[in-house]
Enzyme design. Structure first.
Site, mmCIF file in Angstrom:
data_model
loop_
_atom_site.group_PDB
_atom_site.id
_atom_site.type_symbol
_atom_site.label_atom_id
_atom_site.label_comp_id
_atom_site.label_asym_id
_atom_site.label_seq_id
_atom_site.Cartn_x
_atom_site.Cartn_y
_atom_site.Cartn_z
ATOM 1 N N GLY A 275 0.805 -1.216 0.000
ATOM 2 C CA GLY A 275 0.000 0.000 0.000
ATOM 3 C C GLY A 275 0.840 1.269 0.000
ATOM 4 N N HIS A 276 0.138 2.405 -0.132
ATOM 5 C CA HIS A 276 0.824 3.698 -0.254
ATOM 6 C C HIS A 276 1.562 4.075 1.022
ATOM 7 C CE1 HIS A 276 -3.158 5.939 0.972
ATOM 8 N NE2 HIS A 276 -2.758 5.078 1.870
ATOM 9 N N ASN A 277 2.689 4.753 0.824
ATOM 10 C CA ASN A 277 3.525 5.269 1.909
ATOM 11 C C ASN A 277 4.234 4.186 2.720
ATOM 12 O OD1 ASN A 277 1.024 7.486 1.863
ATOM 13 N ND2 ASN A 277 3.073 8.383 1.924
#
Length: 373
Positions: A275-277
């Site tokens: 997922g993002h980050n």
């Protein structure tokens, strides 16, 4: 099935070892029972597992449990540890078969040496293509493609892209604007890089991987409708270090504001979701179907078993091993192995266990009450 070269290209054993990267390895050739000079006359035309290796093929024994297979092996030469070599020689001598002993390469890590030799064979079987851009590829005028790089048919290279020396972009790949691809990195056919992905040297990205797509970011928006959502634009990118491998059909989301970061030497199997980050530390490896929710940080040298599920906004320290199918919902600060799932059992027994688990909290309260009494 053995991996074979054309007979005219089969190297002598000594040449093969000289041309193999043996950094960090110690090795020595020991002669077979009928040999006087170590390695004399041995030609290696292929590599294979021990069971199927023929008289011109190299094999290995990495696990002592399989050393008994050496007694009937027919390989040209076998990579072994010193302990396995000694046990093999002694067993043949006791059986009166010392003259049948195979030539050996005694090594401190036979499995690693076999992997390095496998790389040598891979280079012979799949030589680096000459630098060229296929006529059907679409390359933006302001993209920079090193003359030694190869761009395959129907690939799309958008504006501002930088492709380094000897990189290979497979057929049908899409490399979004302002991406950077390091030297000797390989994108297999149908890889998609969205804008702003930065990738180091010697990476391998397998077919179907999608890197830099939007993270799953939405804000509740009751002004539109009950339960409605409004998309949060994802402005970050993805930064990938050197020597990273990303498996087929794996997805790595771009960051919302900061970048998603994949460290050096990370190995990511097929069908994984990051997922993002997220931030993945150097030399961490994860098996197929792992899911990692956004904004989670995973340390260095971690191993994550297949289908493990890791929640968002967590921190996992260095040298953590997470067993297959384990759900992780809290931080892990201490190195070690972590497991969290019910082993398989007959369904009826599983139902009885599940019922018992539902009552654990009540049982704990009753036990504490009894202890107080």
């Amino acid at each position: 099935m053995p991996i074979l070269l054309d007979k005219t290209k089969a190297p002598a054993l000594q040449r093969l070892l000289d041309e193999t990267d043996t950094t960090g390895l110690t090795w020595a050739i020991e002669p077979g029972g009928a040999q006087a000079i170590p390695g004399a006359g041995i030609v290696v035309g292929g590599i294979s597992n021990l069971e199927h290796a023929g008289p011109q093929e190299l094999s290995f024994v990495a696990n002592p449990r399989y050393q008994s297979q050496l007694a009937d092996a027919r390989a040209a030469v076998v990579l072994v540890t010193a302990e396995v070599a000694q046990a093999y020689r002694e067993s043949l001598a006791q059986a009166g078969r010392a003259h049948e002993a195979l030539p050996l390469v005694v090594c401190n890590s036979p499995y690693l040496l076999f992997a390095r030799i496998g790389q040598w064979f891979d280079r012979q079987l799949h030589p680096q293509p000459a630098g060229a851009i296929h006529p059907s590829a679409v390359v933006a005028p302001c993209a920079t493609v090193d003359p030694s790089a190869h761009v395959g048919p129907l690939a799309v290279i958008e504006a501002g892209v930088q492709i380094g020396p000897r990189a290979r972009i497979g057929a049908g790949c899409v490399v979004g604007e302002n991406c950077r691809i390091g030297a000797d990195t390989v994108l297999h056919p149908r890889v998609t890089l969205y804008r702003g992905v930065s990738m180091g040297a010697r990476c391998v990205i397998l077919s179907g991987a999608v890197i830099g797509d939007d993270g799953f970011g939405f804000a509740p928006d009751p002004s539109r409708a009950k339960g409605a959502w409004t998309k949060i634009p994802q402005f970050g990118g993805v930064r990938i270090g050197d020597d990273v491998e990303v498996g087929a059909n794996t997805t790595i989301d771009r960051g919302a504001l900061d970048d998603t970061v994949i460290g050096n030497g990370v190995k990511i199997d097929n069908q994984i979701m990051i997922g993002h980050n997220c931030r993945i530390g150097d030399h961490t490896a994860m098996a197929a179907c792992v899911g990692i929710a956004g904004s989670t940080t995973i340390g260095q040298r971690c191993s994550i078993g297949g289908a493990a599920m890791i929640g968002g906004h967590l921190k996992i320290g260095d040298d953590v091993f997470i067993s297959a199918a384990t759900p992780v919902h809290s931080n892990i600060d201490k190195p070690g192995q972590y497991t969290g799932f019910f082993p398989m059992t007959e369904h009826a027994q599983w139902e009885r266990n599940a019922v018992a688990v539902r009552h654990l909290a009540t049982m704990v309260k009753r036990i504490k009450a009894l202890e107080k009494k």
